[in-house]
Write an enzyme that holds these catalytic residues in place. Structure first.
Site, PDB file in Angstrom:
ATOM      1  N   PRO A 253       0.795  -1.235   0.000  1.00 53.86           N
ATOM      2  CG  PRO A 253       0.134  -0.859   2.217  1.00 53.86           C
ATOM      3  CD  PRO A 253       0.867  -1.848   1.350  1.00 53.86           C
ATOM      4  N   GLY A 255       3.902   1.755   1.819  1.00 54.93           N
ATOM      5  CA  GLY A 255       4.722   2.005   2.997  1.00 54.93           C
ATOM      6  C   GLY A 255       6.200   2.161   2.687  1.00 54.93           C
ATOM      7  CE  LYS A 256       8.767  -3.561   2.378  1.00 53.20           C
ATOM      8  NZ  LYS A 256       7.321  -3.815   2.622  1.00 53.20           N
ATOM      9  CG  ASP A 298       2.287  -8.268 -14.149  1.00 51.94           C
ATOM     10  OD1 ASP A 298       3.157  -8.250 -13.267  1.00 51.94           O
ATOM     11  OD2 ASP A 298       1.949  -9.309 -14.748  1.00 51.94           O
ATOM     12  CG  ASP A 317       7.323  -6.279  -0.090  1.00 55.09           C
ATOM     13  OD1 ASP A 317       7.354  -7.511   0.069  1.00 55.09           O
ATOM     14  OD2 ASP A 317       6.805  -5.511   0.731  1.00 55.09           O
ATOM     15  CB  CYS A 370       5.939 -10.466   4.807  1.00 57.52           C
ATOM     16  SG  CYS A 370       4.543 -10.528   3.662  1.00 57.52           S
TER      17      CYS A 370
END
Length: 430
Positions: A253, A255-256, A298, A317, A370
């Site tokens: 969303p 954050g990074k 994509d 990520d 993650c």
């Protein structure tokens, strides 16, 4: 929660719980509740209580009910059993309000006596039923058998400890925007508002008592964001520099992306395949007053978004099983089947192969997931390095195992974090 409110909450949570049992994520089913709903947080709490005991509720309902009732009735019974097992609400209140919820529903009114009988029987036999259920590993660890086996392969003797940690409520961790304030100033601001917080990692503060983000001082002003401390290490490791051209692939969303923009004056492209999650990137950028080029595309289809300029740094990520964040998302173990691990691994491989050629010869790529499963982390990177002798990891790839140390002793290495894998890849010098 008042007794009357509990009946309404149970009624509103029934379709959410049914959706989760059918394979929808908690995030997805909660979209069905208006964000401004007065009862939203109560429904979310009851739903999470059930999800954190999903295997137990399945076992209890099968032991207590000989013939499965309608979906709504079964869901109501299971939600009530979740509250009774948790023990935070008075048993009398839970039973009465579950029965009231049934009586006030045209679909369930005829089952009200049945709901009453099942819940009262559980009250009488609670100890015996729970002891019997806890003998099953799936109940004890609230995960499917295959998930448990994979955890045991990774964590060995630590497996019960890791599962016990994941069954606790997760901490709320903030990332401080050091472009607007210091970690010390943000911590002092929280303390002044009566919100105790501990330092965690280089940019983080962990709240000792979680609360809605709108009530966190500095959030609306863009001084802090919510982000796990382990996840914060990704940008810290990539270490973006002023003037660099940077890609955040699979960016939602955001954050990074926002973390990188807080730390350096970079030209950032953020790519995300999901339209709704792409909107979340825009929202985060707006709240923090930051700018980036955001593409709904994509990342593996570079012809749809790439402008042919190579990148100084890429943050990948990658999509994964999210096996390291089951504490924060307790529905994760039930969202997957075992072959999803190899399916995700293939997607990760494709993204690595596609994006690596987009890195400048003196640049770097940060791969992170993650997940704690080696196919998505250690083995994925070892395989990539075998295929690409021109690539190497300047620092050893790292698997952060789910961990919690609330000692209050600060170090740049976070002592409270989810499970996370990080690998920094660079070109060898010619």
């Amino acid at each position: 929660m008042s007794s009357a409110a509990l009946a309404v909450t149970l009624t509103q949570t029934i379709p959410l719980w049914i959706g989760v049992k059918k394979g929808l994520s908690i995030e997805k089913v909660l979209e069905g509740l208006p964000k401004d709903s007065e009862n939203r947080s109560a429904c979310q709490s009851v739903l999470y209580t059930a999800v954190r005991q999903r295997a137990l509720l399945q076992k209890l309902s099968s032991d207590l009910i000989s013939r499965a009732p309608a979906d709504d009735v079964l869901a109501l019974i299971e939600l009530a059993l979740g509250l009774l097992s948790e023990g935070k609400e008075k048993p009398f209140t839970v039973v009465n309000e579950a029965v009231a919820a049934a009586k006030h529903s045209r679909k369930m009114v005829k089952a009200a006596n049945f709901v009453n009988a099942i819940l009262r029987r559980f009250g009488r036999e609670k100890t015996e039923l729970l002891v019997k259920a806890e003998k099953q590993p799936t109940v004890r660890f609230n995960a499917p058998d295959w998930w448990i086996r994979r955890y045991e392969a990774v964590f060995g003797e630590q497996t019960p400890e890791i599962f016990a940690l994941q069954q606790k409520h997760p901490p709320m961790t903030l990332r401080v925007n050091t472009g607007k304030t210091s970690v010390e100033e943000a911590q002092a601001k929280l303390e002044k508002a009566g919100i105790p917080a501990e330092r965690v990692g280089k940019f983080g503060l962990i709240l000792l008592s979680p609360r809605p983000v709108k009530d966190v001082p500095g959030f609306l002003e863009g001084e802090v964001s919510v982000q796990d401390a382990g996840s914060q290490l990704a940008v810290q490791t990539l270490d973006p520099k002023d003037g660099e051209i940077v890609l955040d692939a699979c960016a939602a969303p955001g954050g990074k992306s926002t973390h990188m923009l807080e730390l350096a004056d970079i030209e950032l492209t953020a790519v995300e395949i999901s339209p709704s999650r792409t909107e979340a990137i825009h929202e985060n950028l707006k709240r923090l007053g930051l700018e980036a080029t955001v593409r709904n595309a994509d990342a593996a289809d570079i012809h749809s978004w790439w402008d042919r300029r190579k990148f100084d740094a890429i943050l990948l990520d990658a999509p994964c099983t999210a096996s390291g964040v089951a504490r924060r998302h307790p529905d994760i173990p039930w969202q997957h089947v075992e072959h999803d691990v190899s399916r995700m691994s293939r997607t990760q491989k494709q993204l690595l192969e596609t994006l690596w050629p987009l890195v400048k010869k003196d640049g770097r790529l940060l791969y992170c997931v993650c997940s704690v499963f080696p196919e998505e982390g250690k083995l994925q990177i070892e395989s990539f390095l075998r295929r690409h002798p021109e690539a190497y990891c300047p620092v050893p790839p790292r698997l952060l195992m789910p961990h919690e140390d609330l000692s209050g002793d600060w170090t740049e290495e976070p002592l409270v974090h989810d499970g996370y894998f990080i690998a920094l890849i660079k070109y060898r010098n010619n």
